[in-house]
Write a protein that holds these residues in place. Structure first.
Motif, PDB file in Angstrom:
ATOM      1  N   PRO A 131       0.830  -1.206   0.000  1.00 24.82           N
ATOM      2  CA  PRO A 131       0.000   0.000   0.000  1.00 24.82           C
ATOM      3  C   PRO A 131       0.867   1.259   0.000  1.00 24.82           C
ATOM      4  CG  PRO A 131      -0.513  -1.403   1.903  1.00 24.82           C
ATOM      5  CD  PRO A 131       0.711  -1.942   1.255  1.00 24.82           C
ATOM      6  N   ALA A 132       0.420   2.270  -0.731  1.00 26.70           N
ATOM      7  CA  ALA A 132       1.111   3.553  -0.752  1.00 26.70           C
ATOM      8  C   ALA A 132       0.065   4.658  -0.852  1.00 26.70           C
ATOM      9  CB  ALA A 132       2.066   3.625  -1.935  1.00 26.70           C
ATOM     10  N   LEU A 133       0.408   5.807  -0.310  1.00 28.04           N
ATOM     11  CA  LEU A 133      -0.484   6.961  -0.288  1.00 28.04           C
ATOM     12  C   LEU A 133      -0.303   7.793  -1.549  1.00 28.04           C
ATOM     13  CD1 LEU A 133      -2.469   8.759   1.335  1.00 28.04           C
ATOM     14  CD2 LEU A 133      -0.435   9.934   2.235  1.00 28.04           C
ATOM     15  N   VAL A 134      -1.396   8.063  -2.241  1.00 26.53           N
ATOM     16  CA  VAL A 134      -1.367   8.936  -3.415  1.00 26.53           C
ATOM     17  C   VAL A 134      -1.305  10.380  -2.920  1.00 26.53           C
ATOM     18  CG1 VAL A 134      -2.624   9.713  -5.462  1.00 26.53           C
ATOM     19  CG2 VAL A 134      -2.685   7.287  -4.798  1.00 26.53           C
ATOM     20  N   THR A 135      -0.264  11.084  -3.346  1.00 25.26           N
ATOM     21  CA  THR A 135      -0.101  12.464  -2.895  1.00 25.26           C
ATOM     22  C   THR A 135      -0.434  13.479  -3.979  1.00 25.26           C
ATOM     23  OG1 THR A 135       2.255  12.436  -3.454  1.00 25.26           O
ATOM     24  CG2 THR A 135       1.643  11.845  -1.185  1.00 25.26           C
TER      25      THR A 135
ATOM     26  N   ALA B 167       0.560   9.155 -11.228  1.00 26.78           N
ATOM     27  CA  ALA B 167       0.352   9.785  -9.919  1.00 26.78           C
ATOM     28  C   ALA B 167       1.647   9.733  -9.132  1.00 26.78           C
ATOM     29  CB  ALA B 167      -0.747   9.065  -9.150  1.00 26.78           C
ATOM     30  N   ARG B 168       1.739  10.621  -8.174  1.00 31.49           N
ATOM     31  CA  ARG B 168       2.863  10.625  -7.248  1.00 31.49           C
ATOM     32  C   ARG B 168       2.376   9.940  -5.978  1.00 31.49           C
ATOM     33  NH1 ARG B 168       7.030  12.630  -8.684  1.00 31.49           N
ATOM     34  NH2 ARG B 168       6.239  14.454  -9.741  1.00 31.49           N
ATOM     35  N   ILE B 169       3.223   9.027  -5.445  1.00 37.82           N
ATOM     36  CA  ILE B 169       2.883   8.330  -4.206  1.00 37.82           C
ATOM     37  C   ILE B 169       3.987   8.534  -3.191  1.00 37.82           C
ATOM     38  CG2 ILE B 169       1.475   6.539  -5.300  1.00 37.82           C
ATOM     39  CD1 ILE B 169       4.058   4.688  -4.818  1.00 37.82           C
ATOM     40  N   SER B 170       3.641   8.276  -1.935  1.00 34.63           N
ATOM     41  CA  SER B 170       4.617   8.319  -0.855  1.00 34.63           C
ATOM     42  C   SER B 170       4.543   7.005  -0.094  1.00 34.63           C
ATOM     43  CB  SER B 170       4.298   9.484   0.086  1.00 34.63           C
ATOM     44  OG  SER B 170       5.200   9.486   1.177  1.00 34.63           O
ATOM     45  N   LEU B 171       5.704   6.435   0.143  1.00 38.35           N
ATOM     46  CA  LEU B 171       5.797   5.194   0.891  1.00 38.35           C
ATOM     47  C   LEU B 171       6.968   5.301   1.853  1.00 38.35           C
ATOM     48  CD1 LEU B 171       5.009   2.274   1.482  1.00 38.35           C
ATOM     49  CD2 LEU B 171       6.470   1.586  -0.407  1.00 38.35           C
TER      50      LEU B 171
ATOM     51  N   VAL C 136       9.216   9.069  -2.314  1.00 37.43           N
ATOM     52  CA  VAL C 136       8.229   9.577  -3.264  1.00 37.43           C
ATOM     53  C   VAL C 136       8.545   8.980  -4.631  1.00 37.43           C
ATOM     54  CG1 VAL C 136       7.312  11.638  -4.376  1.00 37.43           C
ATOM     55  CG2 VAL C 136       7.920  11.688  -1.953  1.00 37.43           C
ATOM     56  N   LYS C 137       7.537   8.395  -5.268  1.00 35.53           N
ATOM     57  CA  LYS C 137       7.697   7.761  -6.574  1.00 35.53           C
ATOM     58  C   LYS C 137       6.566   8.212  -7.487  1.00 35.53           C
ATOM     59  CE  LYS C 137      10.102   4.694  -7.454  1.00 35.53           C
ATOM     60  NZ  LYS C 137      11.413   4.645  -8.078  1.00 35.53           N
TER      61      LYS C 137
END
Length: 83
Positions: A6-10, A18-22, A26-27
């Protein structure tokens, strides 16, 4: 072994990205396979693609279990290694 995490969509980007944060990493990933993704959503990520949206409580429990098992650091390191 493959691991989807799971990762948060930022943020949303053009062209189904989309940019995610884990865990502070940041990816940029593709969200083309998941409809109606919004910033603040959690998605299951595998090899740079969001596979599904996940309930925030379930995402937090999963991330806590991965951290407890020591697997979160390895998953984040693998994500950092990918372009």
């Amino acid at each position: 072994m493959c691991l989807a995490i799971p990762a948060l969509v930022t943020g949303l980007l053009p062209d189904g990205m989309a940019r995610i944060s884990l865990d502070g990493v940041v990816k940029t990933i593709s969200v083309a396979l998941v409809e109606d993704v919004r910033p603040g959503d959690y998605v299951i990520v595998h090899v740079g693609h969001a596979l599904a949206r996940i309930d925030p409580d379930e995402a937090e429990r999963t991330l806590a279990l991965l951290a407890e098992a020591g697997a979160l650091g390895a998953a984040v390191a693998a994500a950092e290694a990918r372009p």
